[in-house]
Enzyme design. Structure first.
Site, PDB file in Angstrom:
ATOM      1  CG  HIS A  66      -0.533  -0.178   2.482  1.00 55.22           C
ATOM      2  ND1 HIS A  66      -1.338  -0.728   3.428  1.00 55.22           N
ATOM      3  CD2 HIS A  66       0.629   0.056   3.077  1.00 55.22           C
ATOM      4  CE1 HIS A  66      -0.668  -0.811   4.554  1.00 55.22           C
ATOM      5  NE2 HIS A  66       0.525  -0.340   4.360  1.00 55.22           N
ATOM      6  CB  SER A 119      -1.288  -3.468   6.190  1.00 58.47           C
ATOM      7  OG  SER A 119      -0.835  -2.327   6.875  1.00 58.47           O
TER       8      SER A 119
END
Length: 150
Positions: A66, A119
């Site tokens: 990310h 996450s």
């Protein structure tokens, strides 16, 4: 401040032709791997909002790895979060691996026996409680959950 938290995925399964990852997507009232504590009320509010606005409408897309911003990049789409339910102070999530270029990378890793993590990606302020440990404040906003290596 962008907050990123990592958890290992407890299980990956192949259901028909689709792969899924499942496990603890977030935890409240405990020091996590990034040395942060989330208040249960804050996570309850944000997970419920995220579930209503994104999971229920099938728009809860996560990326492979990310970035350090809040925007979800469709070119990096890898998973579709299909559920997040609270169990005690844990938030157990399930995500379908998408048939996208990044999703195919995840699929190949799962087929090869790689253990992935997830996450959370969000933003908010933190307050230092003691050396090295911070508490995420009530302005926290959950953006998504991404699939990650570490």
């Amino acid at each position: 401040m962008l907050l990123i938290e990592n958890e290992l995925v407890a299980e990956s399964t192949k259901e028909g032709k689709d792969w899924y990852i499942e496990g603890v997507f977030a935890q409240a009232e405990t020091v996590n791997k990034n040395r942060r504590i989330y208040k249960e009320a804050t996570l309850d509010r944000e997970v419920n909002r995220f579930s209503e606005e994104y999971v229920a409408t099938r728009r809860a897309v996560g990326e492979l790895s990310h970035p350090n911003d809040s925007q979800i990049n469709p070119d990096r789409a890898a998973i579709l979060i299909t559920s997040i339910v609270k169990e005690g102070t844990d938030y157990i999530g399930k995500a379908k691996v998408l048939d996208t270029p990044c999703g195919k990378i995840i699929q190949a890793m799962l087929e090869g026996g790689v253990v992935l993590g997830v996450s959370t990606r969000g933003s908010g302020s933190v307050k230092t409680l003691r050396e090295g440990i911070s508490e995420v404040q009530d302005d926290f906003r959950l953006f998504t959950v991404d699939a990650v290596m570490n």
